[in-house]
Design a protein around this motif. Structure first.
Motif: not given
Lengths: 422, 337
Positions: A194-197, A199, A205, B146, B211
């Motif tokens: 999930h794209e969020g804090p 990640a 990614a 990353r 975020d």
């Protein structure tokens, strides 16, 4: 007539408004009576189910049995036994096998192996496209005639909206039910969580919510246009639920499910690069989890296991390289009942989401009703310590402390699973 | 695998035994790394540069991703600590033949190495290796996907401290491709822990991860605004691939908006220093006159890199040894034969 007599169990079937300690009598695969013993006949076997719950058998809208082709992960024998031990009487097997279940021959093979194994009944899902390539339509009518109640592309991408439209039109012509997943690969392609804090912190990614919502919008519009019978598999975002509600408000008859993992866990579980929590669709934020729970409690969302067993080495890799999926059957009931104990999930809603809604999607006769085929599961809600029966080693957690153990599972009057003591 | 990525690098009494990330390390520990590195800088100025701290130890440079610069500074650091060093360029050998990472690791463990310096394209790879290898091998993260590049971040901290006296109270801007940057993430954690007044991340929305403020940094789209009151400006390298991936229209437009020119530099504090982890794209991130100018400390960063790598290698090895001694003592107490 010779009866199986189950006594002292708490019979739970919210569809029938049933929640009572009553006797139940089964003969020749059918429920013959609830309450009083029918006149005549003899009792062949009595099961004393004091303190236990009797539910209609759970119906799984998505599982990966891995046979043929991936026996290191699981087989029809091991995974249908694990399914029965989790309370499932019926499981829909995703066509992600080798060879892919895109021909009547493979479907027949799966059916025969499942019948020989004799645990949970397998309802094979045929592949929607040949080899799941997302491009060339599979022989849908042949698959339906071979016994597939629905077709699915096993979360593999469909090439573009043109192919999607055409396969829906074709399926609609023959009233074939489709299981579709909402995933825009252009947006989710490189993502692994999930794209969020979390990640961002881990440098993994991300998969944005829009990967699901944009694809869902496309599915809903094409379902509306083509009139195909469709079920949306494994929703993960709060926003998707609003879109489904809007579509239903406009009169679209579309159902959906959520994987149990997305009701229990959030993306925070990945914090330590924990590859057990690498799943598709990804675990999302707490707001999403809460919204999904609310939808289940309202009776708007079915629950599936999305059981995906893997061998140890498939998960022993850096997070992005580890195989996606979670082995769910061995911890399914304790995790589900933990949600009920915490008050996050209401028991009648949970039963509806796992029994009636999926049975209705598939057109199965179901429920603790006199005259119905007897498919049911007997649960001891207090007991701990179920055995590990799946070949998958990728359980999300050590569930041995969590209460909720299946004691027996019945399919068409036959006891296909009974817990071995010890 | 359910181990906290910050805690796994510490011994039970809080010493470094791996160096995987700057996140979660205490101010004292980060300061100890800087102090140790400082002490090595003086040995580097001597005629005989070697110290015997890692004599008899075997260090394996395990590079799954090419990097001549980072690898050679680690090699030099290990040699100056008197270790034996083995360079393995895995990107060209084992994994190309289909060997899994686990197979490679088991083979290397059989060689009785004491330390792996790991560079890998996957985020979490160093953490994964640390959780899988035998307990006596120290893992130094030389860059994972990353996620983190902690030695680069610490050499930047050392550079700031040597030029500015301290990190506490400083305003630092990190500029460019934050999304793909393991260096930026490690810098943000180190800067916050060491007491920087403000850490600004600067770039277009396509290059700032979602975020990012949860890490304690402040996002800026406007470079001019971000430069105001800045003590330290860290320019990141911009990879050419970003232009093909719909993240940026062109190098020239990026340079107009986020390139550090002499005029832009004038917006920061007059004594601001300019840093860059290298290799530099002149005219893309930074004007030549700035890169070679009086405020640039880019070359100092390189020489500080060897000292910092010596420091973390020495500290992690000492942490490993104290754990082994403790384990030996414990087993003797349990088994008094």
């Amino acid at each position: 007539m010779k009866y199986l007599h189950i006594r002292n169990a708490r019979l739970l079937d919210p569809q029938q408004g049933l929640d009572d300690v009553l006797d139940l009598y089964v003969a020749e695969g059918q429920i013959r009576a609830i309450g009083q013993k029918p006149a005549g006949g003899t009792i062949e076997e009595t099961l004393d189910a004091q303190g236990q719950w009797l539910l209609p058998g759970l119906v799984d809208l998505s599982t990966y049995l891995n046979e043929p082709g991936y026996l290191q992960k699981g087989s029809i024998q091991t995974e249908t036994r694990a399914a029965a031990s989790a309370g499932f009487s019926h499981v829909c097997a995703q066509p992600l096998t080798k060879p892919v279940a895109d021909s009547p021959a493979v479907i027949q093979l799966i059916q025969e192996k499942a019948a020989t194994a004799g645990y949970a009944r397998v309802l094979p899902l045929g592949a929607l496209t040949q080899g799941l390539d997302g491009d060339q339509l599979a022989n849908m009518v042949s698959l339906r005639n071979a016994g597939c109640r629905a077709l699915s592309n096993a979360r593999q991408p469909v090439k573009d909206s043109y192919v999607l439209r055409r396969l829906m039109e074709y399926a609609a012509t023959y009233d074939i039910l489709l299981f579709l997943s909402a995933d825009d690969r252009a947006l989710s392609a490189s993502g692994v969580m999930h794209e969020g804090p979390t990640a961002t912190r881990l440098g993994l990614a991300g998969i944005p919510e829009t990967a699901e919502t944009i694809a869902l919008a496309q599915l809903l519009l094409l379902i509306e246009q083509t009139g195909v019978r469709a079920h949306i598999s494994q929703i993960s975002c709060a926003r998707s639920l609003e879109m489904l509600a809007d579509a239903r408000a406009r009169g679209l008859r579309v159902t959906a499910d959520v994987a149990l993992a997305n009701l229990v866990f959030t993306a925070r579980e990945v914090s330590g690069f924990d590859s057990r929590f690498h799943v598709q669709p990804p675990l999302r934020g707490e707001k999403d989890r809460q919204a999904l729970l609310t939808a289940v409690n309202r009776g708007e969302l079915a629950i599936c296991s999305n059981h995906q067993p893997h061998e140890i080495s498939a998960k022993k890799a850096p997070f992005a390289d580890a195989a996606a999926g979670m082995s769910m059957y061995d911890c399914f009931m304790p995790l589900l009942l933990e949600l009920v104990r915490k008050g996050e999930l209401h028991l009648p809603a949970a039963i509806s989401a796992l029994c009636h809604q999926p049975a209705a999607v598939l057109g199965l006769e179901h429920g603790l009703v006199q005259g119905h085929r007897f498919s049911a599961t007997l649960i001891d809600p207090q007991a701990v310590g179920g055995k590990i029966l799946s070949r998958g080693s990728n359980l999300p957690l050590d569930h041995s402390e969590l209460a909720g153990r299946v004691e027996a599972t019945f399919v068409d009057g036959r006891m296909v699973y009974r817990r071995q003591p010890g | 695998m359910n181990t906290d990525p910050c805690q796994i690098q510490l011994t039970p009494d809080g010493k470094l035994k791996h160096f995987l990330t700057t996140e979660g390390l205490s101010k004292e520990l980060l300061t100890e790394i800087l102090d140790t590195a400082d002490s090595f800088i003086s040995t580097q100025e001597r005629d005989v540069k070697k110290v015997p701290l890692l004599r008899g130890k075997t260090v394996v440079n395990l590079f799954f991703e090419n990097s001549t610069r980072t690898r050679s500074t680690f090699e030099l650091a290990a040699k100056r600590l008197s270790a034996d060093i083995l360079n393995l360029d895995i990107s060209k050998s084992a994994t190309a033949k289909g060997e899994t990472l686990m197979d490679t690791l088991w083979n290397l463990e059989a060689m009785y190495s004491d330390m792996f310096v790991v560079r890998h394209a996957d985020s979490g790879a160093a953490h994964f290796i640390a959780s899988q290898v035998t307990p006596n091998v120290a893992i130094i993260n030389a860059g994972d996907g990353r996620h983190a590049h902690p030695t680069q971040a610490m050499l930047d901290m050392l550079t700031i401290r040597r030029h500015k006296g301290q990190i506490e109270g400083k305003v630092v801007a990190i500029v460019g491709d934050i999304l793909h940057s393991r260096v930026a993430r490690s810098q943000i954690h180190a800067l916050k822990t060491l007491g920087a007044a403000e850490v600004r991340v600067v770039g277009p929305a396509t290059l700032l991860p979602r975020d990012i403020e949860a890490l304690g940094a402040k996002a800026y789209y406007d470079f001019n605004l971000a430069l105001r009151d800045c003590d330290v400006i860290i320019m990141l390298r911009l990879q050419k691939e970003r232009m093909q991936n719909a993240l940026l229209p062109s190098e020239s437009e990026f340079y107009k908006l986020y390139g550090l020119s002499t005029e832009k530099l004038a917006l920061a504090k007059p004594d601001a220093i300019v840093m860059h982890p290298g290799p530099i794209n002149r005219g893309v991130e930074i004007e030549s006159a700035v890169a070679d100018g009086p405020q640039s400390v880019i070359l100092n960063q390189v020489s500080n890199g060897i000292a910092v790598r010596m420091a973390v290698m020495a500290m992690a090895m000492s942490g490993q040894q104290s754990m082994q001694q403790q384990a030996q003592q414990d087993s003797q107490e349990e088994d008094p034969v």
